[in-house]
Design an enzyme around this catalytic site. Structure first.
Site, PDB file in Angstrom:
ATOM      1  N   SER A  73       3.306  12.889  18.018  1.00 54.65           N
ATOM      2  CA  SER A  73       4.145  12.607  16.847  1.00 54.65           C
ATOM      3  C   SER A  73       4.634  11.162  16.866  1.00 54.65           C
ATOM      4  CB  SER A  73       5.350  13.557  16.824  1.00 54.65           C
ATOM      5  OG  SER A  73       6.323  13.143  17.770  1.00 54.65           O
TER       6      SER A  73
ATOM      7  N   GLY B 202       4.377  20.276  28.981  1.00 55.15           N
ATOM      8  CA  GLY B 202       5.201  19.794  30.089  1.00 55.15           C
ATOM      9  C   GLY B 202       5.862  20.943  30.835  1.00 55.15           C
ATOM     10  N   ARG B 203       6.419  21.902  30.078  1.00 50.50           N
ATOM     11  CA  ARG B 203       7.078  23.048  30.729  1.00 50.50           C
ATOM     12  C   ARG B 203       6.079  23.900  31.498  1.00 50.50           C
ATOM     13  NH1 ARG B 203       9.752  25.119  25.505  1.00 50.50           N
ATOM     14  NH2 ARG B 203       8.511  23.407  24.675  1.00 50.50           N
ATOM     15  N   TRP B 204       4.886  24.054  30.956  1.00 51.09           N
ATOM     16  CA  TRP B 204       3.853  24.826  31.652  1.00 51.09           C
ATOM     17  C   TRP B 204       3.599  24.210  33.032  1.00 51.09           C
ATOM     18  CZ3 TRP B 204      -0.926  23.492  33.658  1.00 51.09           C
ATOM     19  CH2 TRP B 204      -1.769  24.558  34.008  1.00 51.09           C
TER      20      TRP B 204
ATOM     21  N   LEU C 226     -16.401  23.810  10.444  1.00 52.86           N
ATOM     22  CA  LEU C 226     -14.966  23.587  10.619  1.00 52.86           C
ATOM     23  C   LEU C 226     -14.619  22.099  10.532  1.00 52.86           C
ATOM     24  CD1 LEU C 226     -12.093  24.548  11.720  1.00 52.86           C
ATOM     25  CD2 LEU C 226     -13.010  24.009  13.989  1.00 52.86           C
TER      26      LEU C 226
ATOM     27  N   ASP D 237       2.795  23.075  21.565  1.00 51.22           N
ATOM     28  CA  ASP D 237       3.977  22.671  22.338  1.00 51.22           C
ATOM     29  C   ASP D 237       4.043  23.430  23.668  1.00 51.22           C
ATOM     30  OD1 ASP D 237       6.229  21.191  22.803  1.00 51.22           O
ATOM     31  OD2 ASP D 237       7.571  22.501  21.657  1.00 51.22           O
ATOM     32  N   GLY D 238       4.656  22.786  24.666  1.00 46.66           N
ATOM     33  CA  GLY D 238       4.912  23.451  25.938  1.00 46.66           C
ATOM     34  C   GLY D 238       4.053  22.966  27.105  1.00 46.66           C
TER      35      GLY D 238
ATOM     36  N   TRP E 267       6.611   8.479  20.933  1.00 43.93           N
ATOM     37  CA  TRP E 267       6.622   7.161  21.589  1.00 43.93           C
ATOM     38  C   TRP E 267       7.874   6.982  22.444  1.00 43.93           C
ATOM     39  CZ3 TRP E 267       2.105   4.848  21.572  1.00 43.93           C
ATOM     40  CH2 TRP E 267       1.250   4.980  20.470  1.00 43.93           C
TER      41      TRP E 267
ATOM     42  N   HIS F 120      -0.735  18.380  30.042  1.00 48.68           N
ATOM     43  CA  HIS F 120      -1.495  17.781  28.933  1.00 48.68           C
ATOM     44  C   HIS F 120      -2.997  17.950  29.161  1.00 48.68           C
ATOM     45  CE1 HIS F 120       2.132  16.373  27.174  1.00 48.68           C
ATOM     46  NE2 HIS F 120       2.422  15.520  28.135  1.00 48.68           N
TER      47      HIS F 120
ATOM     48  N   SER G 205       9.622  20.011  13.779  1.00 44.34           N
ATOM     49  CA  SER G 205       9.444  18.709  14.466  1.00 44.34           C
ATOM     50  C   SER G 205       8.627  17.695  13.652  1.00 44.34           C
ATOM     51  CB  SER G 205       8.816  18.919  15.852  1.00 44.34           C
ATOM     52  OG  SER G 205       9.663  19.710  16.659  1.00 44.34           O
TER      53      SER G 205
HETATM   54  C1  IPE Z   1       6.032  18.341  18.638  1.00 47.91           C
HETATM   55  O1  IPE Z   1       6.439  18.658  19.905  1.00 47.91           O
HETATM   56  C2  IPE Z   1       4.965  17.276  18.675  1.00 47.91           C
HETATM   57  C3  IPE Z   1       3.682  17.701  19.184  1.00 47.91           C
HETATM   58  C4  IPE Z   1       3.346  18.903  19.548  1.00 47.91           C
HETATM   59  C5  IPE Z   1       2.690  16.667  19.235  1.00 47.91           C
HETATM   60  P1  IPE Z   1       7.680  17.944  20.599  1.00 47.91           P
HETATM   61  O2  IPE Z   1       7.772  18.504  21.965  1.00 47.91           O
HETATM   62  O3  IPE Z   1       7.552  16.475  20.462  1.00 47.91           O
HETATM   63  O4  IPE Z   1       8.881  18.423  19.668  1.00 47.91           O
HETATM   64  P2  IPE Z   1      10.431  18.566  20.000  1.00 47.91           P
HETATM   65  O5  IPE Z   1      10.869  17.246  20.584  1.00 47.91           O
HETATM   66  O6  IPE Z   1      10.582  19.679  20.983  1.00 47.91           O
HETATM   67  O7  IPE Z   1      11.055  18.880  18.686  1.00 47.91           O
HETATM   68  C1  IPE Z   2       3.270  19.179  23.604  1.00 42.06           C
HETATM   69  O1  IPE Z   2       3.803  19.527  24.835  1.00 42.06           O
HETATM   70  C2  IPE Z   2       2.382  17.961  23.670  1.00 42.06           C
HETATM   71  C3  IPE Z   2       2.971  16.758  23.080  1.00 42.06           C
HETATM   72  C4  IPE Z   2       4.100  16.680  22.436  1.00 42.06           C
HETATM   73  C5  IPE Z   2       2.225  15.530  23.245  1.00 42.06           C
HETATM   74  P1  IPE Z   2       5.121  18.827  25.374  1.00 42.06           P
HETATM   75  O2  IPE Z   2       4.725  17.594  26.111  1.00 42.06           O
HETATM   76  O3  IPE Z   2       6.084  18.615  24.275  1.00 42.06           O
HETATM   77  O4  IPE Z   2       5.660  19.900  26.404  1.00 42.06           O
HETATM   78  P2  IPE Z   2       7.148  20.392  26.547  1.00 42.06           P
HETATM   79  O5  IPE Z   2       7.608  20.808  25.182  1.00 42.06           O
HETATM   80  O6  IPE Z   2       7.928  19.251  27.079  1.00 42.06           O
HETATM   81  O7  IPE Z   2       7.067  21.531  27.497  1.00 42.06           O
HETATM   82 MG    MG Z   3       7.533  19.740  23.451  1.00 50.94          MG
END
Ligand code: IPE
Ligand code: IPE
Ligand code: MG
Length: 253
Positions: A77, A35-37, A143, A32-33, A81, A49, A209
């Site tokens: 997830s 987008g914020r990165w 692996l 996760d993260g 979508w 991504h 999540s």
């Molecule tokens: C969980 O991250 C799904 C994946 C890493 C693929 P999300 O960013 O979708 O989760 P929420 O919305 O913060 O719970």
């Molecule tokens: C996780 O990073 C990747 C996916 C859920 C596909 P995010 O896209 O959720 O990034 P944030 O959480 O918005 O920073």
């Molecule tokens: Mg996220």
């Protein structure tokens, strides 16, 4: 046996001590993260991504070197979508890019590629890339790298229940009552894999999540503050070290 890694050892940078006899067999990661990165760097989310894909390569190399048997990565997830179509399109192209650039190394490292999730609902080009990777790595014995893609824990359990009902439709009431947790696990997408020993979630969020909600019952959870694109081999080693300091009791004493 504890092995000390030298600070200038390129393969294992700055790792103090890891008990190589107690490396988790199965690590699951909520990556996760992304987008914020990117946002922190004033870049579009999709750059995050892309960079996240590079982290997947680095972490796969590291866990393969450490002798982890299964690595499950939450890539998309069933709830993702709901994101903007442009972002979804970009994410769906990533397995193509990832496998174009990384499949030879996966083959060379004896890594087997698997997926959990509703893969048949993905775009054709994504399915083709995944199928090719699975086919070309099918006989590998190192692996097992499992991508959770279009995966959701509740959807997986519902799907498992539907299949179980179909399978047992002629069973007697007493046969149904004798069904065990193990019997039901065979109807889940993870039927061929052990439950994760360690769950890592990056980006500081502390929630599951909808990831592996059945399988994580007794896993150790580690929440890491770093965004996924900046998570590296050293962070992974630190997580494993923390895991090794935990005492797992499974309800016993
Ligand atoms: C969980 O991250 C799904 C994946 C890493 C693929 P999300 O960013 O979708 O989760 P929420 O919305 O913060 O719970
Ligand atoms: C996780 O990073 C990747 C996916 C859920 C596909 P995010 O896209 O959720 O990034 P944030 O959480 O918005 O920073
Ligand atoms: Mg996220």
């Amino acid at each position: 046996m504890f092995k000390k890694f030298r600070k200038n050892d390129n393969r294992q940078p700055q790792c103090d001590t890891l008990d190589l006899q107690h490396i988790p067999e199965h690590i699951a990661i909520i990556m996760d993260g992304n987008g914020r990165w990117a946002k922190q760097r004033k870049m579009p989310r999709i750059k995050g991504h892309f960079q996240g894909m590079e982290t997947i390569k680095a972490i796969t190399r590291e866990v393969s070197t450490l002798g982890v048997k299964y690595l499950t990565l939450y890539a998309f997830s069933t709830e993702n979508w709901s994101r903007p179509q442009e972002e979804i399109n970009y994410i769906m192209g990533l397995p193509v890019n990832f496998l174009n650039t990384f499949l030879p190394e996966l083959i060379e490292k004896n890594v087997k590629v698997e997926t959990i999730g509703f893969v048949d609902e993905l775009p054709t080009k994504t399915i083709q890339a995944i199928e090719e990777a699975k086919l070309k790595t099918a006989d590998n014995t190192g692996l097992t790298l499992i991508f959770a893609i279009n995966y959701g824990g509740r959807a997986e359990i519902m799907h498992g229940i539907q299949n179980a009902i179909k399978h047992f439709k002629h069973a007697s009431e007493s046969e149904i009552e004798q069904l065990t947790e193990k019997d039901f696990s065979r109807f889940l997408m993870t039927a061929d894999f052990p439950d994760p020993d360690l769950l890592i979630r990056t980006s500081g969020e502390q929630r599951i999540s909808n990831f592996l909600i059945w399988q994580l019952s007794y896993s150790e959870f580690i929440f890491n503050e770093k965004m996924w694109p900046e998570f590296d081999a050293e962070d992974l080693q630190a997580c494993i070290k923390t895991y090794q300091s935990r005492q797992r009791r499974f309800g016993g004493l």
